[in-house]
Motif scaffolding. Structure first.
Motif, PDB file in Angstrom:
ATOM      1  N   UNK A   1     -15.805   6.665  14.599  1.00  0.00           N
ATOM      2  CA  UNK A   1     -15.790   5.974  16.163  1.00  0.00           C
ATOM      3  C   UNK A   1     -15.698   4.111  16.634  1.00  0.00           C
ATOM      4  N   UNK A   2     -15.557   3.916  15.776  1.00  0.00           N
ATOM      5  CA  UNK A   2     -14.603   2.223  15.690  1.00  0.00           C
ATOM      6  C   UNK A   2     -12.452   2.314  15.857  1.00  0.00           C
ATOM      7  N   UNK A   3     -12.687   3.622  15.027  1.00  0.00           N
ATOM      8  CA  UNK A   3     -11.283   3.466  14.965  1.00  0.00           C
ATOM      9  C   UNK A   3     -11.129   4.260  16.275  1.00  0.00           C
ATOM     10  N   UNK A   4     -11.560   5.122  16.831  1.00  0.00           N
ATOM     11  CA  UNK A   4     -11.130   5.356  17.824  1.00  0.00           C
ATOM     12  C   UNK A   4     -10.976   4.904  19.041  1.00  0.00           C
ATOM     13  N   UNK A   5     -12.192   3.979  19.120  1.00  0.00           N
ATOM     14  CA  UNK A   5     -12.187   2.372  20.272  1.00  0.00           C
ATOM     15  C   UNK A   5     -11.343   2.053  19.921  1.00  0.00           C
ATOM     16  N   UNK A   6     -10.947   1.672  18.893  1.00  0.00           N
ATOM     17  CA  UNK A   6      -9.777   0.093  18.921  1.00  0.00           C
ATOM     18  C   UNK A   6      -8.359   0.654  19.362  1.00  0.00           C
ATOM     19  N   UNK A   7      -8.356   2.863  19.188  1.00  0.00           N
ATOM     20  CA  UNK A   7      -6.659   3.075  20.051  1.00  0.00           C
ATOM     21  C   UNK A   7      -7.245   3.088  21.302  1.00  0.00           C
ATOM     22  N   UNK A   8      -8.092   3.487  21.719  1.00  0.00           N
ATOM     23  CA  UNK A   8      -8.027   3.503  23.175  1.00  0.00           C
ATOM     24  C   UNK A   8      -8.420   1.868  23.858  1.00  0.00           C
ATOM     25  N   UNK A   9      -9.019   1.225  23.086  1.00  0.00           N
ATOM     26  CA  UNK A   9      -8.573  -0.056  23.702  1.00  0.00           C
ATOM     27  C   UNK A   9      -7.677  -1.057  23.810  1.00  0.00           C
ATOM     28  N   UNK A  10      -6.593  -0.151  22.894  1.00  0.00           N
ATOM     29  CA  UNK A  10      -5.508  -0.382  22.733  1.00  0.00           C
ATOM     30  C   UNK A  10      -4.492   0.278  24.266  1.00  0.00           C
ATOM     31  N   UNK A  11      -5.097   1.895  24.735  1.00  0.00           N
ATOM     32  CA  UNK A  11      -4.374   1.984  26.054  1.00  0.00           C
ATOM     33  C   UNK A  11      -3.921   2.765  25.868  1.00  0.00           C
ATOM     34  N   UNK A  12      -3.442   3.733  24.110  1.00  0.00           N
ATOM     35  CA  UNK A  12      -3.836   4.932  23.923  1.00  0.00           C
ATOM     36  C   UNK A  12      -4.860   5.892  24.860  1.00  0.00           C
ATOM     37  N   UNK A  13      -4.746   6.811  26.213  1.00  0.00           N
ATOM     38  CA  UNK A  13      -5.711   7.770  26.584  1.00  0.00           C
ATOM     39  C   UNK A  13      -4.986   9.356  26.771  1.00  0.00           C
ATOM     40  N   UNK A  14      -3.780   9.421  25.970  1.00  0.00           N
ATOM     41  CA  UNK A  14      -3.472  10.336  25.688  1.00  0.00           C
ATOM     42  C   UNK A  14      -2.364  10.790  24.218  1.00  0.00           C
ATOM     43  N   UNK A  15      -2.144  11.649  23.768  1.00  0.00           N
ATOM     44  CA  UNK A  15      -1.513  11.805  22.516  1.00  0.00           C
ATOM     45  C   UNK A  15      -0.615  12.783  22.429  1.00  0.00           C
ATOM     46  N   UNK A  16       0.065  13.473  21.732  1.00  0.00           N
ATOM     47  CA  UNK A  16       0.348  11.990  20.584  1.00  0.00           C
ATOM     48  C   UNK A  16       0.836  10.722  21.444  1.00  0.00           C
ATOM     49  N   UNK A  17       0.328  10.161  20.151  1.00  0.00           N
ATOM     50  CA  UNK A  17       1.088   8.889  20.283  1.00  0.00           C
ATOM     51  C   UNK A  17       1.603   8.005  18.724  1.00  0.00           C
ATOM     52  N   UNK A  18       2.932   8.526  18.869  1.00  0.00           N
ATOM     53  CA  UNK A  18       3.387   8.168  17.892  1.00  0.00           C
ATOM     54  C   UNK A  18       3.679   6.022  17.431  1.00  0.00           C
ATOM     55  N   UNK A  19       3.308   5.916  16.769  1.00  0.00           N
ATOM     56  CA  UNK A  19       3.786   4.128  16.067  1.00  0.00           C
ATOM     57  C   UNK A  19       4.193   4.098  15.612  1.00  0.00           C
ATOM     58  N   UNK A  20       5.458   2.988  15.360  1.00  0.00           N
ATOM     59  CA  UNK A  20       6.710   2.984  14.350  1.00  0.00           C
ATOM     60  C   UNK A  20       6.901   1.826  14.176  1.00  0.00           C
ATOM     61  N   UNK A  21       6.907   1.347  12.692  1.00  0.00           N
ATOM     62  CA  UNK A  21       6.461   0.080  12.111  1.00  0.00           C
ATOM     63  C   UNK A  21       4.821  -0.994  13.060  1.00  0.00           C
ATOM     64  N   UNK A  22       4.261   0.103  13.464  1.00  0.00           N
ATOM     65  CA  UNK A  22       2.970  -0.706  13.665  1.00  0.00           C
ATOM     66  C   UNK A  22       3.523  -1.624  14.904  1.00  0.00           C
ATOM     67  N   UNK A  23       4.805  -1.311  15.824  1.00  0.00           N
ATOM     68  CA  UNK A  23       4.608  -2.259  16.592  1.00  0.00           C
ATOM     69  C   UNK A  23       5.583  -1.495  17.691  1.00  0.00           C
ATOM     70  N   UNK A  24       6.234   0.096  17.907  1.00  0.00           N
ATOM     71  CA  UNK A  24       6.604   0.591  18.992  1.00  0.00           C
ATOM     72  C   UNK A  24       6.250   2.026  19.178  1.00  0.00           C
TER      73      UNK A  24
END
Length: 224
Positions: free
Chosen positions: A176-199
């Motif tokens: 639950x906490x991890x899901x909240x982290x990603x939605x809290x960082x603006x991810x509301x649709x998937x897939x969301x691919x993050x390269x090198x933790x910043x792109x």
């Protein structure tokens, strides 16, 4: 790029993927990414992260076609066309979708707990792929404890321990906490691919586009 001893090393890209196991474009996006990695010949470390398309879904699920039509306001014809398109795209990537009219959309919170559990055992990716297959090819109910335990056993993990994980909910809050982290960082649709933790790259972008992104990142690493 060199290591601490001054030796040349191959760059390793960190790729984080936020996704759900009942999201067809998530497996499509991964297969495109997998092809892009092969095309570029880079080394990549893939880490999966949880996202629920339907966190409030009832325990018995909902007819998939009816769910899509209701959620996105599509017609039956549009829904069928989307399935046919996905089937064609998947086939070109080596993944067969087996859609049926009685297929159901289900809640995936339990599946994400097991993926988290499988991580330290080195089976996270294998379980993720097995769950995609179980849902889209075998039309299994991924909200059913026994079904999930069978999938776990098929990849060599302990079936009884998996059932214990689901019954005592030991990883529920962590997920639950991890899901909240990603939605809290603006991810509301998937897939969301993050390269090198910043792109961040949203959606299934195609093997060629992924390859272009990877090549640019590797070139940047090599120049460092």
């Amino acid at each position: 790029m060199t290591d601490a001893t001054g030796q040349e090393t191959d760059p390793v890209l960190q790729i984080d993927i936020v996704s759900d196991v009942v999201c067809p474009w998530c497996i499509v996006g991964f297969k495109q990414l997998e092809r892009a990695i092969a095309m570029t010949g880079v080394s990549a470390a893939v880490k999966w992260h949880p996202f629920e398309l339907n966190p409030d879904m009832a325990s018995d699920g909902e007819n998939l076609k009816e769910h899509i039509m209701r959620k996105y306001g599509s017609t039956e014809e549009q829904s069928q066309a989307a399935r046919e398109r996905l089937t064609d795209v998947g086939k070109g990537l080596g993944f067969d979708f087996h859609f049926t009219d009685d297929m159901r959309m289900v809640n995936t919170f339990k599946a994400h707990q097991l993926i988290h559990w499988a991580g330290p055992q080195g089976k996270e990716h294998q379980l993720k792929m097995a769950l995609f297959q179980a849902y889209f090819q075998e039309r299994k109910d991924l909200n059913n404890d026994e079904v999930l335990a069978d999938v776990v056993a098929d990849i060599g993990l302990d079936r009884n321990e998996a059932l214990d994980v689901l019954q005592d909910g030991r990883f529920a809050e962590t997920v639950r906490q991890e899901e909240a982290f990603w939605t809290g960082n603006g991810i509301h649709g998937v897939p969301a691919v993050i390269f090198e933790r910043k792109h961040l790259v949203s959606g299934a972008q195609g093997a060629e586009n992924y390859a272009s992104i990877i090549q640019q990142l590797v070139t940047g690493q090599a120049a460092e």
